[in-house]
Design a protein around this motif. Sequence first.
Motif, PDB file in Angstrom:
ATOM      1  N   THR A 271     -18.356  -4.943  20.310  1.00  0.00           N
ATOM      2  CA  THR A 271     -19.171  -4.260  19.313  1.00  0.00           C
ATOM      3  C   THR A 271     -20.600  -4.774  19.380  1.00  0.00           C
ATOM      4  O   THR A 271     -20.828  -5.969  19.578  1.00  0.00           O
ATOM      5  N   ARG A 272     -21.560  -3.870  19.265  1.00  0.00           N
ATOM      6  CA  ARG A 272     -22.986  -4.222  19.207  1.00  0.00           C
ATOM      7  C   ARG A 272     -23.497  -3.926  17.806  1.00  0.00           C
ATOM      8  O   ARG A 272     -23.163  -2.897  17.221  1.00  0.00           O
ATOM      9  N   TYR A 273     -24.317  -4.825  17.295  1.00  0.00           N
ATOM     10  CA  TYR A 273     -24.802  -4.640  15.933  1.00  0.00           C
ATOM     11  C   TYR A 273     -26.180  -5.278  15.764  1.00  0.00           C
ATOM     12  O   TYR A 273     -26.612  -6.099  16.582  1.00  0.00           O
ATOM     13  N   SER A 275     -28.097  -7.612  13.369  1.00  0.00           N
ATOM     14  CA  SER A 275     -27.911  -8.590  12.304  1.00  0.00           C
ATOM     15  C   SER A 275     -29.218  -8.768  11.538  1.00  0.00           C
ATOM     16  O   SER A 275     -30.304  -8.779  12.118  1.00  0.00           O
ATOM     17  N   SER A 293     -30.131   0.309   8.140  1.00  0.00           N
ATOM     18  CA  SER A 293     -28.955   0.997   8.685  1.00  0.00           C
ATOM     19  C   SER A 293     -29.150   2.512   8.662  1.00  0.00           C
ATOM     20  O   SER A 293     -28.820   3.203   9.642  1.00  0.00           O
ATOM     21  N   ARG A 298     -27.224   6.649  15.461  1.00  0.00           N
ATOM     22  CA  ARG A 298     -26.343   6.005  16.433  1.00  0.00           C
ATOM     23  C   ARG A 298     -25.895   6.957  17.540  1.00  0.00           C
ATOM     24  O   ARG A 298     -25.679   6.540  18.677  1.00  0.00           O
ATOM     25  N   SER A 313     -20.417   3.145  16.153  1.00  0.00           N
ATOM     26  CA  SER A 313     -19.514   2.298  15.369  1.00  0.00           C
ATOM     27  C   SER A 313     -19.039   3.033  14.133  1.00  0.00           C
ATOM     28  O   SER A 313     -19.802   3.744  13.481  1.00  0.00           O
ATOM     29  N   TYR A 316     -16.453  -2.467  11.357  1.00  0.00           N
ATOM     30  CA  TYR A 316     -16.821  -3.807  11.791  1.00  0.00           C
ATOM     31  C   TYR A 316     -15.846  -4.360  12.825  1.00  0.00           C
ATOM     32  O   TYR A 316     -16.094  -5.405  13.414  1.00  0.00           O
ATOM     33  N   LYS A 478     -23.646  -5.148   3.384  1.00  0.00           N
ATOM     34  CA  LYS A 478     -24.465  -4.732   4.541  1.00  0.00           C
ATOM     35  C   LYS A 478     -25.307  -5.860   5.156  1.00  0.00           C
ATOM     36  O   LYS A 478     -26.537  -5.748   5.242  1.00  0.00           O
ATOM     37  N   TRP A 480     -25.304  -6.653   8.245  1.00  0.00           N
ATOM     38  CA  TRP A 480     -25.809  -6.118   9.501  1.00  0.00           C
ATOM     39  C   TRP A 480     -25.472  -4.649   9.641  1.00  0.00           C
ATOM     40  O   TRP A 480     -24.631  -4.120   8.918  1.00  0.00           O
ATOM     41  N   PRO A 482     -23.855  -2.082  11.932  1.00  0.00           N
ATOM     42  CA  PRO A 482     -23.046  -1.825  13.125  1.00  0.00           C
ATOM     43  C   PRO A 482     -23.674  -0.694  13.927  1.00  0.00           C
ATOM     44  O   PRO A 482     -24.159   0.294  13.355  1.00  0.00           O
ATOM     45  N   LEU A 483     -23.680  -0.833  15.262  1.00  0.00           N
ATOM     46  CA  LEU A 483     -24.328   0.164  16.110  1.00  0.00           C
ATOM     47  C   LEU A 483     -23.323   0.955  16.940  1.00  0.00           C
ATOM     48  O   LEU A 483     -23.082   2.124  16.687  1.00  0.00           O
TER      49      LEU A 483
END
Length: 516
Positions: A271-273, A275, A293, A298, A313, A316, A478, A480, A482-483
């Motif tokens: 997973t890429r996010y 932060s 966000s 995305r 995403s 999480y 929230k 981060w 999520p991407l």
Amino acid sequence: MQKFPFKAALSLTAFSAAMLIASAPAEAREITAAVATGFTTLDPWDAVDNLSRAVSRSFYESLYTFDKDLKPVPQLAESYEVSKDGLTYTFRLRQGVKFHDGTEFTADAVKMNFDRGMNPDSKLTRRTFFKFVDRVEVVDPYTVRIVLKTPTAGFIQRLANGTAGMICPSLLKRATTKQVTAYEACGTGPYTLKRFSPAEELYAVKFPNYRVPGLPKFDAIRWVPVTENSTRAMMLQTGEAQFISPVPNEQFLPLSKSGKLTLQKTPSVVTRYLSMNETKKPFDDIRVREAVSLAINRKALVKVAYNGFAVPSTGYLPTQIEGGVDFGEFPYDPKRARELLKEAGFPQGFKTTIWSAYNDGKTVKTLQFLQQQLAQVGIHAETKALEAGQRTVIYGAKTPEESQHQLYLIGWTNSAAEPDWGLRPLLDSRSCPPVLNNDSYYKNPKVDALFDEAIRETNAEKRVELYHEIQKLVNADKPWAPLVFEMVTAGTAKELKNFTVLPDGGFDFYSAEWKE
């Protein structure tokens, strides 16, 4: 005692490879595998990167391993029993297994490996992965008991991820420093080490006394780091390599049209996010975090930076992980983002920085995309792709005040394929740098308490409910954005069979063979 017998003995996992050195492909006895980066160590107990642990499976096996769906299956163990209180695991070991030095694999070797791995003086980077283990006891030569400090859900999954590779006692006795096991290898796996240069080559040759009759089917595997995408793809096309991973996204479709190659694309647990450091203003304000966000499209990110080799995403945890919550697609609403920034006292927006943990081409594209997206709602960000040494400014911080980052583009591979390791290192307040990877410095006492409750819960359904509650609380806070969930890719010569990339980015190659 609750007993878990396993009889599917030959479902094994390990790693990538491919280069043909024979004059006639049908006679191929040696293959070359080209991978994207160099190796950090041969010691799975000390490898911070998944790739190094993956290739070390050429030499090392564990009590359990993952199958192609990341389900734990027995490897050096035959079965286990767990006590009703969830604290004591008793493993029955396979008999007749030989280390590369000719000595027998027994319970004493298991104890020696865990004692070293858990010893703080060893300074091994993966020591915290088994910090819940209290002690290891030898019952008899083929029975070993592992006693935990607290019940720990996902223990078997952690055994299966490759960290707890069984190293020869003879090598451990000589390993007065980490450098010894970093450059030498001696295990029970299908290959033995012939030569190793971390940035150039890992050359492994067949172990003639491997415990599974008929395996391995190649005389050697040559692992070669090839950082340049186009070069790696060309090696596959010309036959210089028979396996590559990853396949450059932009070349996947053209290569797939070749009648001489087989291409693989697998949904991953990566997973890429983005932060957000909650100790730095204005990211201590949830309205600002939500605005960030909402500012990110995305679906467009998947097209621009990943060439379609990812999915937006929806939570999480990747969907393959039991206990993940599907929140649906995270909304893209720049208008609402601007409203939230105004409510937070930033009607004209503000300036910030986005740092990235990586500096590869895909990540640079992602940085540029995020910079443009945030600018549209008034958040003007300078970007910086960090090199490995520069990341110490984040993970070397001993207190939140010492941290310097604001927005941080990062990824996480859930190498244990279970919810705790996918969430706790990133979201437990006790996992802030330099302990683990909570680089948002997120702190919610209720979340921390639920983490402790969930990992002790022995009832599977109740445990899933607790992880669901954790994710819902996190989504409300929230910390981060999520991407995407990435896909992992690989390419092979058409004649190379049973050499596959796994959802954790590792490889299944123990039964690889060459077939016309």
